[in-house]
Scaffold this active site. Structure first.
Site, mmCIF file in Angstrom:
data_model
loop_
_atom_site.group_PDB
_atom_site.id
_atom_site.type_symbol
_atom_site.label_atom_id
_atom_site.label_comp_id
_atom_site.label_asym_id
_atom_site.label_seq_id
_atom_site.Cartn_x
_atom_site.Cartn_y
_atom_site.Cartn_z
ATOM 1 N N LYS A 1 -5.994 35.523 5.968
ATOM 2 C CA LYS A 1 -5.327 35.425 7.272
ATOM 3 C C LYS A 1 -5.588 36.738 7.992
ATOM 4 C CE LYS A 1 -3.010 33.364 10.415
ATOM 5 N NZ LYS A 1 -3.538 32.188 11.150
ATOM 6 N N ASP B 1 0.287 30.120 -3.899
ATOM 7 C CA ASP B 1 1.525 29.460 -4.339
ATOM 8 C C ASP B 1 1.757 28.208 -3.488
ATOM 9 O OD1 ASP B 1 4.034 28.896 -5.442
ATOM 10 O OD2 ASP B 1 5.081 30.302 -4.126
ATOM 11 N N ASP C 1 -4.130 28.630 7.267
ATOM 12 C CA ASP C 1 -3.680 27.466 8.050
ATOM 13 C C ASP C 1 -4.759 26.390 8.090
ATOM 14 O OD1 ASP C 1 -5.098 29.389 9.487
ATOM 15 O OD2 ASP C 1 -3.783 29.370 11.246
ATOM 16 N N TYR D 1 4.772 38.937 -3.160
ATOM 17 C CA TYR D 1 5.752 38.859 -4.254
ATOM 18 C C TYR D 1 5.746 40.136 -5.098
ATOM 19 C CZ TYR D 1 5.400 33.771 -3.286
ATOM 20 O OH TYR D 1 5.380 32.530 -2.707
ATOM 21 N N ASP E 1 1.036 23.909 -4.355
ATOM 22 C CA ASP E 1 2.031 22.825 -4.258
ATOM 23 C C ASP E 1 1.452 21.686 -3.410
ATOM 24 O OD1 ASP E 1 4.001 24.233 -5.764
ATOM 25 O OD2 ASP E 1 5.587 23.352 -4.523
#
Ligand code: IPM
Ligand code: MN
Length: 349
Positions: free
Chosen positions: A182, A239, A215, A132, A243
Site C-alpha cells: 500500500k 491476516d 485493496d 501487530y 480470511d
C-alpha cells in the site's frame, strides 16, 4: 527413528473438539509423540495466566506445537492472545505464517463456477511485526484526553527473511510472486517493504514479481482467483486477505496454517485459521478439516511427507463424496462423523 515430539495445546472452544479429532487422523498415518498441555482461557481463569511462567521453556524442547484456538468471551482477547499465541509466534521467531488457500474437490466456493484448478494460492504472511508489533501505549486513561498509539514496525531484516522464503517457494511453483503493498498511501513502511522485496527478487531472476495494492488484491482474489499463486504480505494485510481466502475456499473451517521458524532453531507452530467459535463450541458440530489439513502441514514439517499426502488424499475423498460434511459445508455430519470418514478413507486406501 524416534517419533517427532509434538506439544499439543487444544486451547479454547472448538479447539478442544477439532484437535483431538485431528490427532486421531494423524495417529493413523504416523507415529507421533503427543504431549498435551491444558493451557488457554480456562487455565487463565484458574491461575491468572494463559500458560505457566516456564511455558515457553517447556515448548522449546518440542519438534512442533499443535494449537487449536485461543480466545474465549470470559477473557479479553488482547489478554488471551498476548498471553499465549503471540508470545509463541514471536519468541520462537516464527516469522513465516504459511497459509494455503485451496479449494478441495466437492466443496463449493461462493465464487460462482470456480473449480479446484482455479483456487490454489499460497500466502506467506510476515508474522512478527508490522501493525501487530505490539509497540505502543495509552495515556490519560479514562479521561477525555485519552490517547492510544500503536506503532507499525517495519524492518528491512524481517521483510527480507519472509520475502526470501516466499520467493523460493514461488520459484518451485509457478514462478510468479505477488507482493501485497500500500505504498501509494503509506509513504514509509510500505515503500521500505517494496524496496526490500524487490531487492530480494534480484536473487531470483526467474521469478516474476508483481506488486499489488491491498485493496486491488482483495478485488482480484474474488474476480480472478486463478491469477493468484504465491503471495507475500505484511502481518495485517495477509491476516485479512487469508480470511478472504478462507471464505473463497469454502469457509474458515477448512483453512490451515503454519507458523514457521524456517531455520528450525525453535519449534514451529501449526494451527487452523478458525478461532474458538463460542457459538458452536461443545456441540460437536465444528469442521475438523481445517485442523486436519493443518496436521498435513505439520507432518511435512517433521519430514513425514508421504503420510501427509495420504491424509490430504483421504480428506479429498471425503469432500468429493460429500456424504459426511459438517453444517458449514451444507451437510449435517458431526465432527466425529467427518473424522471417522477420513479415517475410513485412510484404511481403505
Ligand atoms: C490469525 C488470528 C490472529 C492474528 C489473532 C487472533 C491475533 O486472526 O491467526 O489470523 O491476527 O494473527
Ligand atoms: Mn486472522
Amino acid at each position: 527413528m524416534t517419533s517427532p515430539r509434538i506439544a499439543v495445546i487444544a486451547g479454547d472452544g472448538v479447539g478442544q473438539e477439532v484437535i483431538p479429532s485431528a490427532m486421531r487422523v494423524l495417529s493413523e498415518v504416523a507415529d507421533l509423540d503427543f504431549v498435551e498441555f491444558p493451557w488457554g482461557s480456562e487455565f487463565f481463569l484458574q491461575t491468572g495466566s494463559m500458560m505457566p511462567s516456564n511455558g515457553l521453556e517447556t515448548l522449546a524442547g518440542f519438534d512442533a506445537i499443535y494449537l487449536g484456538a485461543v480466545g474465549w468471551p470470559t477473557v479479553p482477547d488482547h489478554v488471551s492472545l498476548w498471553g499465549l499465541l503471540l508470545p509463541i509466534r514471536k519468541t520462537f521467531e516464527q516469522y513465516v505464517n504459511l497459509r494455503p488457500v485451496t479449494l478441495l474437490p466437492g466443496v463449493r466456493s461462493p465464487l460462482r463456477g470456480r473449480e479446484p484448478a482455479d483456487i490454489n494460492m499460497l500466502f506467506f504472511r510476515e508474522n512478527t511485526e508490522g501493525e501487530y508489533s505490539g509497540t505502543g501505549g495509552r495515556v490519560h486513561v479514562g479521561t477525555d484526553a485519552e490517547l492510544a498509539v500503536e506503532v507499525p514496525v517495519f524492518t528491512r531484516a524481517a521483510i527480507e527473511r519472509v520475502a526470501r522464503v516466499a520467493f523460493s517457494h514461488a520459484k518451485r511453483r509457478s514462478g510468479r510472486l505477488i507482493s501485497v503493498t500500500k505504498s501509494n498511501a503509506s509513504r514509509y513502511n510500505y515503500v521500505l517493504w517494496d524496496e526490500t522485496v524487490a531487492g530480494v527478487g534480484a536473487d531470483f531472476p526467474d521469478v516474476e514479481l508483481q506488486r499489488v495494492h491491498v485493496d486491488a488484491m482483495a478485488a482480484r482474489m474474488v474476480s480472478r482467483p486463478d491469477s493468484v499463486d504465491v503471495v507475500v504480505g505484511s502481518n495485517l494485510f495477509a491476516d485479512i486477505l487469508t480470511d478472504l481466502g478462507a471464505a473463497i475456499q469454502g469457509g474458515l473451517g477448512l483453512a490451515a496454517s503454519a507458523n514457521l521458524n524456517p531455520e528450525r532453531k525453535h519449534p514451529s507452530m501449526f494451527e487452523p485459521v478458525h478461532g474458538s467459535a463460542p457459538d458452536i463450541a461443545g456441540m460437536r458440530r465444528a469442521n475438523p478439516i481445517g485442523a486436519i489439513m493443518t496436521g498435513v502441514l505439520m507432518l511435512r514439517h517433521v519430514e513425514l511427507a508421504p503420510a501427509a499426502a495420504r491424509v490430504e488424499h483421504a480428506v479429498a475423498q471425503v469432500t468429493t463424496r460429500g456424504e459426511f460434511l459438517t453444517a458449514d459445508l451444507g451437510g449435517s455430519a458431526s465432527t466425529d462423523q467427518v473424522t471417522d470418514a477420513v479415517i475410513q478413507a485412510l484404511r481403505a486406501d
